[in-house]
Scaffold this motif. Structure first.
Motif, short mmCIF file in Angstrom:
data_model
loop_
_atom_site.label_atom_id
_atom_site.label_comp_id
_atom_site.label_asym_id
_atom_site.label_seq_id
_atom_site.Cartn_x
_atom_site.Cartn_y
_atom_site.Cartn_z
N ALA A 118 0.83 -1.21 0.00
CA ALA A 118 0.00 0.00 0.00
C ALA A 118 0.85 1.25 0.00
CB ALA A 118 -0.93 -0.01 1.21
N LEU A 119 1.89 1.26 0.83
CA LEU A 119 2.73 2.46 0.93
C LEU A 119 3.41 2.78 -0.40
CD1 LEU A 119 4.99 3.45 3.88
CD2 LEU A 119 5.90 3.55 1.56
N ILE A 120 3.95 1.77 -1.05
CA ILE A 120 4.63 2.01 -2.33
C ILE A 120 3.61 2.43 -3.38
CG2 ILE A 120 6.04 0.98 -4.14
CD1 ILE A 120 7.48 1.46 -1.42
N SER A 121 2.44 1.80 -3.39
CA SER A 121 1.40 2.17 -4.36
C SER A 121 0.93 3.61 -4.12
CB SER A 121 0.20 1.22 -4.24
OG SER A 121 0.59 -0.11 -4.54
N GLU A 122 0.74 3.97 -2.87
CA GLU A 122 0.33 5.34 -2.54
C GLU A 122 1.41 6.34 -2.93
OE1 GLU A 122 -2.36 3.85 1.26
OE2 GLU A 122 -0.26 4.38 1.51
N ALA A 123 2.67 5.96 -2.71
CA ALA A 123 3.77 6.86 -3.07
C ALA A 123 3.81 7.10 -4.58
CB ALA A 123 5.09 6.28 -2.59
N LEU A 124 3.56 6.05 -5.35
CA LEU A 124 3.52 6.21 -6.81
C LEU A 124 2.43 7.19 -7.21
CD1 LEU A 124 3.98 2.52 -8.02
CD2 LEU A 124 5.56 4.42 -8.42
N TYR A 125 1.23 6.99 -6.65
CA TYR A 125 0.13 7.84 -7.06
C TYR A 125 0.29 9.27 -6.57
CZ TYR A 125 -4.46 9.57 -8.16
OH TYR A 125 -5.48 10.32 -8.68
N LEU A 126 0.64 9.43 -5.31
CA LEU A 126 0.76 10.77 -4.75
C LEU A 126 1.93 11.54 -5.34
CD1 LEU A 126 -0.06 9.95 -1.02
CD2 LEU A 126 -1.54 11.06 -2.70
N GLY A 127 2.89 10.81 -5.92
CA GLY A 127 4.03 11.47 -6.53
C GLY A 127 3.89 11.75 -8.02
N LEU A 128 2.85 11.19 -8.66
CA LEU A 128 2.72 11.33 -10.11
C LEU A 128 2.54 12.78 -10.55
CD1 LEU A 128 0.54 8.26 -11.20
CD2 LEU A 128 2.85 8.83 -11.97
N ASP A 129 1.72 13.52 -9.85
CA ASP A 129 1.48 14.92 -10.20
C ASP A 129 2.79 15.69 -10.21
OD1 ASP A 129 0.53 17.48 -10.54
OD2 ASP A 129 -0.58 17.57 -8.66
N ASN A 130 3.58 15.51 -9.18
CA ASN A 130 4.85 16.21 -9.07
C ASN A 130 5.80 15.84 -10.21
OD1 ASN A 130 6.88 17.82 -7.74
ND2 ASN A 130 7.80 15.92 -7.04
N VAL A 131 5.93 14.54 -10.48
CA VAL A 131 6.90 14.10 -11.49
C VAL A 131 6.46 14.48 -12.90
CG1 VAL A 131 8.02 12.09 -12.52
CG2 VAL A 131 7.77 12.24 -10.05
N VAL A 132 5.17 14.33 -13.21
CA VAL A 132 4.68 14.74 -14.53
C VAL A 132 5.00 16.21 -14.76
CG1 VAL A 132 2.61 15.17 -15.90
CG2 VAL A 132 2.92 12.96 -14.74
N ASN A 133 4.76 17.05 -13.77
CA ASN A 133 5.00 18.48 -13.94
C ASN A 133 6.49 18.81 -13.98
OD1 ASN A 133 2.45 20.34 -13.90
ND2 ASN A 133 1.98 18.61 -12.57
N MET A 134 7.32 18.02 -13.32
CA MET A 134 8.76 18.21 -13.45
C MET A 134 9.22 17.94 -14.88
SD MET A 134 10.08 16.54 -9.86
CE MET A 134 11.83 16.77 -10.20
N TYR A 135 8.65 16.90 -15.51
CA TYR A 135 8.96 16.62 -16.90
C TYR A 135 8.48 17.75 -17.81
CZ TYR A 135 10.87 11.90 -16.66
OH TYR A 135 11.70 10.83 -16.43
N LEU A 136 7.29 18.25 -17.55
CA LEU A 136 6.76 19.33 -18.38
C LEU A 136 7.64 20.56 -18.30
CD1 LEU A 136 2.95 18.95 -17.60
CD2 LEU A 136 4.14 18.34 -19.73
N GLN A 137 8.17 20.85 -17.10
CA GLN A 137 9.07 21.99 -16.97
C GLN A 137 10.35 21.78 -17.78
OE1 GLN A 137 8.65 24.97 -15.44
NE2 GLN A 137 6.51 24.34 -15.09
#
Length: 237
Positions: free
Chosen positions: A215-234
């Motif tokens: 659960a923790l790893i799955s939650e970390a993936l989901y909760l971190g997706l917004d941040n990482v997608v936007n880092m790529y966009l930048q």
């Protein structure tokens, strides 16, 4: 405070799916501790489909918090634990090829076997914990093996919580009360998550440690997706 030990099996699963060393299991263990976790848990299985035996050896050098190795105490596993000398070993009755843990020990039927294994680990200064269902007779049986702690198998609690049955915690509360009376330490794990962990903690007296991985790893993936997608966009602007 109840301690959090993070199971990093899923990190190894992701690494093994691609080959190579990304994500780096050792670096993740270092970072988890840096982020504040109280320990690192691994559960090597005989087929080494996620954590490999060599990972267990390599992690010994980087885990400076509590190192917890889980598994079925077959000969290879016992040898690995004695070699790695973790702070804690958690004994789990996994069948060979099991996808994940599915039950606690029958501590009455397996009392002699567990006692022998636990004595070997304790002679080597390793704290022992055994996986049990929230059944009072199994808790009493655990005490007779000489184990230091029990780990409550929480899959059924998580299922009952998900369908809205808050009374599903009651067997766990009663098991914890008995464990305290018997001077057994109390750990818990399996399907605990951000959704149910607070309620579980509030209703388990004496809860020392939880081990959380999937659960923790799955939650970390989901909760971190917004941040990482936007880092790529930048980067791509």
């Amino acid at each position: 405070m109840t301690k959090l030990s993070v199971n990093i099996n899923k990190i190894a699963t992701l690494r093994n799916a691609r080959g190579g060393n990304v994500p780096n299991v050792l670096q993740v263990a270092k970072d988890i501790q840096k982020f504040g976790a109280h320990g690192v848990t691994i559960h090597p299985r005989p087929d080494e489909r996620h954590i490999r035996y060599q990972d267990a050896r390599d992690l010994k050098a980087v885990v400076y918090t509590e190192y917890n190795i889980e598994g079925n105490p077959q000969h290879n596993f016992i040898d690995l634990v004695l070699e790695c000398q973790p702070k804690q070993v958690t004994l789990v009755p996994d069948a060979i090829g099991a996808i994940t843990s599915s039950a606690g020990w029958d501590t009455i039927k397996n009392q002699s076997y567990l006692t022998d294994v636990i004595q070997e680990f304790k002679r080597n200064g390793i704290r022992t914990s055994i996986f049990v269902d929230p059944i009072l007779q199994m808790v009493e049986g655990a005490k007779k093996t000489g184990t230091d702690r029990i780990e409550l198998y929480t899959e059924e609690f998580a299922h009952q919580f998900e369908i809205g049955n808050r009374k599903g915690i009651e067997p766990y509360t009663q098991a914890a009360i008995l464990a305290q009376e018997l001077d057994l330490g109390i750990n818990a794990g399996h399907d605990l998550s951000l959704d149910n962990i607070k309620f579980f903690k509030e209703n388990i007296p004496g809860l020392l440690e939880v081990s959380i991985g999937h659960a923790l790893i799955s939650e970390a993936l989901y909760l971190g997706l917004d941040n990482v997608v936007n880092m790529y966009l930048q980067k791509l602007k």
